[in-house]
Design an enzyme around this catalytic site. Structure first.
Site, PDB file in Angstrom:
ATOM      1  N   ASP A 168       0.853  -1.179   0.000  1.00 40.25           N
ATOM      2  CA  ASP A 168       0.000   0.000   0.000  1.00 40.25           C
ATOM      3  C   ASP A 168       0.896   1.238   0.000  1.00 40.25           C
ATOM      4  OD1 ASP A 168      -2.315   1.522   0.131  1.00 40.25           O
ATOM      5  OD2 ASP A 168      -2.295   1.552   2.320  1.00 40.25           O
ATOM      6  N   LYS A 225      -9.635  30.142   0.779  1.00 37.79           N
ATOM      7  CA  LYS A 225      -8.819  29.074   0.190  1.00 37.79           C
ATOM      8  C   LYS A 225      -9.762  27.974  -0.280  1.00 37.79           C
ATOM      9  CE  LYS A 225      -7.812  25.830   3.986  1.00 37.79           C
ATOM     10  NZ  LYS A 225      -8.765  26.298   4.991  1.00 37.79           N
ATOM     11  N   THR A 274      -2.722   1.107  -4.500  1.00 33.81           N
ATOM     12  CA  THR A 274      -3.199   2.197  -3.652  1.00 33.81           C
ATOM     13  C   THR A 274      -4.580   2.662  -4.096  1.00 33.81           C
ATOM     14  OG1 THR A 274      -2.718   4.474  -2.945  1.00 33.81           O
ATOM     15  CG2 THR A 274      -1.972   3.834  -5.129  1.00 33.81           C
ATOM     16  N   LYS A 321      -6.809  -5.885  -5.266  1.00 31.27           N
ATOM     17  CA  LYS A 321      -5.588  -6.354  -4.616  1.00 31.27           C
ATOM     18  C   LYS A 321      -5.557  -7.880  -4.548  1.00 31.27           C
ATOM     19  CE  LYS A 321      -4.993  -2.145  -1.915  1.00 31.27           C
ATOM     20  NZ  LYS A 321      -4.650  -1.554  -0.615  1.00 31.27           N
TER      21      LYS A 321
END
Length: 1158
Positions: A378, A565, A697, A762
């Site tokens: 990962d 922001k 990931t 995975k």
């Protein structure tokens, strides 16, 4: 358990979910409904599996293959009333089982604390009242109220989300908290089409759902529970870790597979059952090899027994003497101490690894690490630090601030900040030479542009200093921020709270001592806040300007100022200007495109990009008065609550719209999760050891690709790879999942990076590797990693990860560092090498003993029975006492210098390589010949008062001592002493199975090097010395020698013993010399390609560290790097063709040049 829905709840409206579950979002469930639902559904608990019962561990140890063989020998000994031998074998069994049981049971007890995962309590709405209940009492239909810091108790369909963010990193691998909303018009990723089925949208993109075990990082929300316990997403993952998948061909369905299928299926199931019971089909490669060895030796023992019976003409009934001789040959061929030595060495290794932050849950997993060929890792928290950091800041028009050498994202004093100017594109355009472009020199081939047109000068960097532009940017980033950063003086470390991206911005402002607390002490006072809204992706605050604001004419002390922001595109659409002072320009399509290009550049580096803007507010901002909102009707006190809320919400939206307009863009901030500093060297070590590292990931593909390039998993330039490999080196999970197994197997190489991974992705990757005969390790820390952790050959969980992952793994890293994995692999390889050494040490003695006993069948006394040259108890003493301690000493040998420069061992061959098998036969034969010659010399080489022929072999000498047995007992003593010394000396020889015992360390050229080399392993040294001295009491102590060991005192025979020992050492040294001289039975080398993983990261580290600090990496590593990296570094002043023409002569020069900055 989940309720039944026509479609997945994230696709349904709130009203549809409400009707399906029979609940009410305003009042919740009634008490009667709760009682009925608790009877219908199981408790809201995750069944991640409890600890293994002690009796299961005990039975597992008792059914070990070698133990079963010893059981048979023990029963046979007691059957012929040889109670001494039977008792000794019983003691051996008890010792082996006790050691294995103690270690495995202790490891399971240490992991008991890692079983629970669910949150302890939940806030629910029942009967119109908010109640706090234990988490396991939550049922589908409950209305759950959640706020910042809460753990989501079950899978929830949200119907209210106020700035609601959830940290789903443990479930999806996404490092950034997910912003939630309530609408069900979720689009298919990458398109504008609204999803209609759950297969079209992954878990991470179902933003109107909150998942069990995830944590609320910001805001508040309410939702309807749609799934509990094992029916939740995390529950499905936990269930898949323990779900048993039947092997192909085991079905009993005759209708589907034919009438003979039940017979075939039953036969195969029976094979699986007995294979598992006997340890022949399940376990690590070493376990299976040891099981096969045990049964092979058992078969050999039976065969030898038949030989013994055949020599004695199969008389019936068999005399006890014949049975005892057969038992002796069986005991001789079985290495009784092998299981004990193997287990003890693993126990010691696990203790060593525990001190190095590696907890081994399964005793055999450490050995399995030595054969790992692929690591599926990962990203978040494993390859990276799991913390956000501001890496780049761009201030218009062309100023870039870079944070470098920061090892701690929470520490504003770590690293440094440099400033540089980006290149002027217009200047480059003006310098074009069109006449030059018309020549043949301008023809471009398939060469990267950065090689054809390298920049002659890199942007100059200098130490960053506060400028008005930077000061205003820091002011906005610090005040438009809810995170806190403080130094804990008691612990002498920086501590942070808040959302990761805000923490990163706050840490950056602290680098210039412009943090929020500092600014508020200077007089900055907040008067309003418009919190972050996921629908518009921005946040704003309004502050009154203090008298001493240090910004000159940019701000007026009598005014207020708006700081904003958020997402770059959203902020840019609200801006009228870009930059301040002389650099201020109005927003035009061209300037907007330049900002977006800068954003894309930061994103390509794996960074999340935020925009920071401000707006001076004329006069003091007063909410409700001077906020730019025109109120058409004032709400009276008689207005209902609902109309008050609606009016308030509309006024807030109007105030926000009035404030967040006519902004001025101050700059962009590139924030990313930095790789661990030790990751690149660790990946490079893996490459040198023939191990491929794959990154799986849940992050965005661009982020995953950038991080993978930075740590060296993939090359920066795909041109060094074959075309077929380069096309699939990075893949999205959706693309990978669409492929069939046949298509995946047809790939030239499996992807090194897969982004946006789901748990199934995975698991498919692990299975794809297994089909390629790879032996893989899966590392991970999240719940989403648990299935692949359990399916992988070696599952490695992170200590800070979820308990589901830990319970599925065989190894837990307490420090979460990738280099600990490399340390564990190095330890596994060291163990494997040492296992080879002590297996060779034990088995060659067994071969020698068998040769001695089989040849000894020819020595028959007057009654026609064979006289054994060495007694059964002498064999047991040698195998259990004499051999055990040196074997254990060999298991403590240090790792060789080349242990991480060899390819992973062949899992099919395991410990028993060609070299080990040949050495075992050569040394065993030498040992057998020497001991047999000693027996012959002692019995027939001296006159014993006129005894001739068979008379020298006495009568009934296998049971009792008599005067006629005097020569045999002396010969046995000599053979016993010699065999003991040969086995002890061989332990020193096997410290290195190729180098001479007299020069084990090639760097040691001292006069007395043999003593220093042998004394380096002190345990082995003293085990050999003490074992050699122990021969004398066993030979000379009365009663012990004649009645127990069946030998007697000797005198002149010591000369024969010493002479044969010297001859044996000469034989070993001769064979080692032949192997070295003719390169026989050498280990394979790791194949080298044009590029190695981790190589580029290592070169970057070499540029930032002194040469002296890298001496520990060793000269061989530097040499291998130089050989493998030549020609990969772009040469700024030459074309690709020119570089290729130089060939190997310029290899060392190109290695010293730096890569262009990323």
């Amino acid at each position: 358990m989940a309720a039944e829905f026509p479609k997945h709840p994230f696709l349904l409206s709130i009203q549809e979910v409400e009707q399906t579950l029979g609940t009410n979002v305003e009042r919740g469930l009634t008490s009667a409904q709760v009682a009925a639902l608790q009877q219908k559904y199981p408790k809201n608990e995750l069944d991640v599996g409890g600890g293994i019962a002690w009796y299961t561990i005990f039975i597992r140890q008792l059914c070990n293959a070698m133990i079963l063989v010893l059981f048979f020998a023990m029963a046979l000994s007691f059957g012929v009333q040889d109670y001494v031998e039977g008792s000794v074998l019983a003691a051996v069994i008890v010792l082996n089982v006790s050691i294995g049981f103690y270690q495995e049971y202790g490891a399971e007890k240490k992991m008991d604390a890692l079983r629970a995962l669910s949150s302890p309590s939940a806030n629910v709405l029942r009967d119109g009242k908010i109640e706090v209940i234990p988490n396991f009492q939550v049922v589908p239909g409950d209305i759950v109220i959640m706020k910042m810091g809460d753990t989501v108790p079950a899978d929830v369909r949200l119907f209210e989300a106020m700035n609601f963010n959830c940290d789903e990193s443990s479930l999806t691998g996404e490092a950034i908290p997910v912003e939630k909303r309530v609408e069900n018009n979720i689009t298919v990723p990458g398109t504008d089409r609204v999803a209609t089925s759950e297969e079209e949208v992954g878990i991470a993109d179902r933003v109107n759902m909150a998942y069990a075990t995830t944590v609320v990082r910001k805001g508040r929300g309410r939702g309807i529970v749609v799934a509990t316990g094992m029916a939740t997403e995390v529950g499905k993952i936990a269930a898949s870790t323990s779900k048993k998948k039947r092997k192909p061909g085991r079905s009993m369905n005759w209708k589907k597979y034919g009438k003979t299928q039940p017979i075939k299926g039953a036969a195969r199931r029976a094979y699986d059952f007995f294979g598992k019971f006997l340890g022949l089909t399940e376990g690590t490669p070493l376990q299976i090899k040891m099981a096969k060895l045990a049964y092979f030796l058992f078969f050999c023992a039976l065969l030898l027994a038949v030989v013994v019976f055949g020599v004695n003409k199969f008389v019936s009934p068999l005399p006890t003497e014949v049975i005892i001789y057969a038992i002796s040959t069986g005991i001789a061929i079985i290495p009784e101490s092998l299981v004990a030595v193997l287990t003890i060495s693993m126990v010691v290794a696990t203790t060593v690894m525990r001190k190095a932050n590696v907890v081994v849950r399964d005793l055999s997993a450490l050995e399995a690490l030595g054969g790992v060929t692929n690591i599926c890792s990962d990203k978040t928290g494993t390859l990276t630090q799991g913390a956000m950091i501001v890496k780049k800041v761009w201030l218009p028009p062309s100023t870039v601030y870079s944070v470098k050498d920061s090892t701690d994202p929470s520490n504003p004093h770590a690293g440094k900040v440099t400033v540089s100017q980006t290149a002027d594109d217009k200047g480059d355009e003006e310098k074009r030479d069109y006449d030059q472009e018309r020549t043949t020199q301008a023809i471009k081939f398939d060469v990267p542009d950065e090689k054809l047109n390298p920049k002659l000068q890199e942007p100059k960097e200098s130490q960053a200093e506060l400028t008005p532009e930077l000061r205003l940017f820091l002011l906005s980033a610090a005040l438009c921020n809810l995170a806190t950063v403080r130094l804990d003086e008691t612990e002498d470390r920086w501590k942070t709270t808040g959302e990761p991206t805000e923490i990163a911005l706050q840490v950056f402002t602290h680098r210039f001592d412009r943090g929020k607390k500092t600014l508020e002490k200077e007089g900055w006072k907040q008067v309003a806040e418009f919190p972050f809204d996921s629908s518009i992706k921005r946040m704003s605050v309004i502050y009154d300007v203090p008298a001493d604001h240090r910004l000159g004419d940019l701000l007026n002390e009598h005014d207020s100022v708006v700081f904003t922001k958020g997402a770059v595109e959203r902020i840019l659409d609200l801006c009228d200007y870009i930059g301040i002072g002389e650099n201020q320009t109005p927003v035009t399509p061209d300037t907007k495109e330049k900002v977006l290009q800068q954003m894309t550049h930061f994103a390509s580096l794996g960074q999340r990009v935020l925009a920071v803007a401000y707006r001076p507010w004329k006069g003091r901002y007063v909410p409700g008065k001077n906020d730019g909102v025109v109120v058409t009707e004032k709400v009276t006190s008689a207005t209902t609550d609902e109309s008050e809320n609606g009016s308030s919400d509309s006024n807030d939206e109007a105030a926000r719209a009035a404030v967040e307009t006519k902004l001025t863009l101050l700059g962009l901030a590139g924030i990313y999760d930095p790789p661990r500093r030790e990751t690149s060297p660790s990946i490079f070590d893996c490459a040198q050891a023939g191990i491929k590292v794959h990154m799986l990931t849940g992050d965005h593909p661009e982020t995953a690709k950038a991080i993978a390039k930075e740590v060296g998993i993939i090359p920066s330039n795909y041109g060094v790879l074959p075309a077929g490999v380069a096309d699939t080196i990075v893949m999205k999970a959706t693309d990978f999942d669409k492929m069939t197994d046949e298509e995946i197997d047809a790939l030239e190489e499996l992807p090194l990076v897969i982004a946006r991974c789901a748990p199934e992705t995975k698991t498919r990757m692990v299975e794809a590797l297994r089909r390629r005969n790879a032996f893989m390790a899966m590392t991970g820390d999240g719940v989403n990693d648990a299935p692949s952790l359990s399916r992988a050959d070696v599952g490695i969980a992170m200590g800070s990860g979820s308990d589901v992952a830990k319970s599925a793994a065989k190894i837990v890293l307490t420090d979460d560092k990738f280099n600990s994995i490399v340390a564990a692999i190095r330890e596994g390889r060291r163990m494997f090498e040492n296992i080879q050494k002590f297996v060779l040490h034990l088995l060659c003695s067994n071969v020698g003993e068998v040769i001695l006993l089989i040849c000894g069948l020819a020595f028959q006394d007057k009654t026609g029975f064979s006289v054994f040259p060495i007694s059964p108890l002498e064999i047991l003493w040698i195998n259990m006492v004499t051999s055990s301690f040196p074997a254990f000493g060999l298991s403590r040998e240090k790792a060789s210098a080349e242990v991480m420069r060899k390819p992973p061992h062949d899992k099919k061959r395991g410990v028993f390589t060609n070299q080990i098998l040949v050495d075992m036969l050569v040394y065993g034969t030498l040992m057998g010949i020497c001991t047999l010659a000693t027996f012959v010399i002692v019995v027939f080489g001296k006159d014993y008062d006129g005894l001739e022929g068979r008379a020298r072999l006495g009568q009934d000498c296998n049971r009792h001592y008599s005067d006629s047995c005097y020569p045999v007992f002396r010969a046995r003593a000599a053979v016993f002493a010699e065999l003991t010394w040969l086995i002890l000396v061989s332990a020193w020889e096997f410290k290195n199975i190729r180098r001479s015992m007299f020069h084990l360390n090639p760097d040691n050229n001292s006069r007395w090097r043999i003593f220093t080399d042998l004394y380096e392993n002190r345990f082995l040294f003293w085990a050999v010395v003490i074992g050699g001295v122990s021969v004398f009491p066993t030979v000379y102590i009365p009663y012990l020698n004649r009645d127990v060991f069946k030998h007697t005192s000797i005198s002149w025979e010591w000369g024969v013993v010493v002479g044969m020992t010297i001859l044996f050492v000469l034989g070993i040294e001769t064979w080692k010399y032949i192997k070295r001289r003719f390169h026989l039975l050498e280990d394979h080398k790791v194949p080298r390609g044009a590029w190695s993983q981790g190589e580029e990261g290592m070169r970057r580290l070499h540029r930032t560290m002194s040469f002296r600090s890298w001496r520990s990496w060793g000269r061989t590593e530097s040499k291998s790097k130089a050989q493998s990296s030549g020609g990969l570094t772009p040469v700024p002043t030459q074309s690709k063709a020119q570089t290729q023409q130089q060939g190997e002569s310029s290899q060392s020069q190109t290695n010293d040049r730096e890569l262009p900055p990323v």
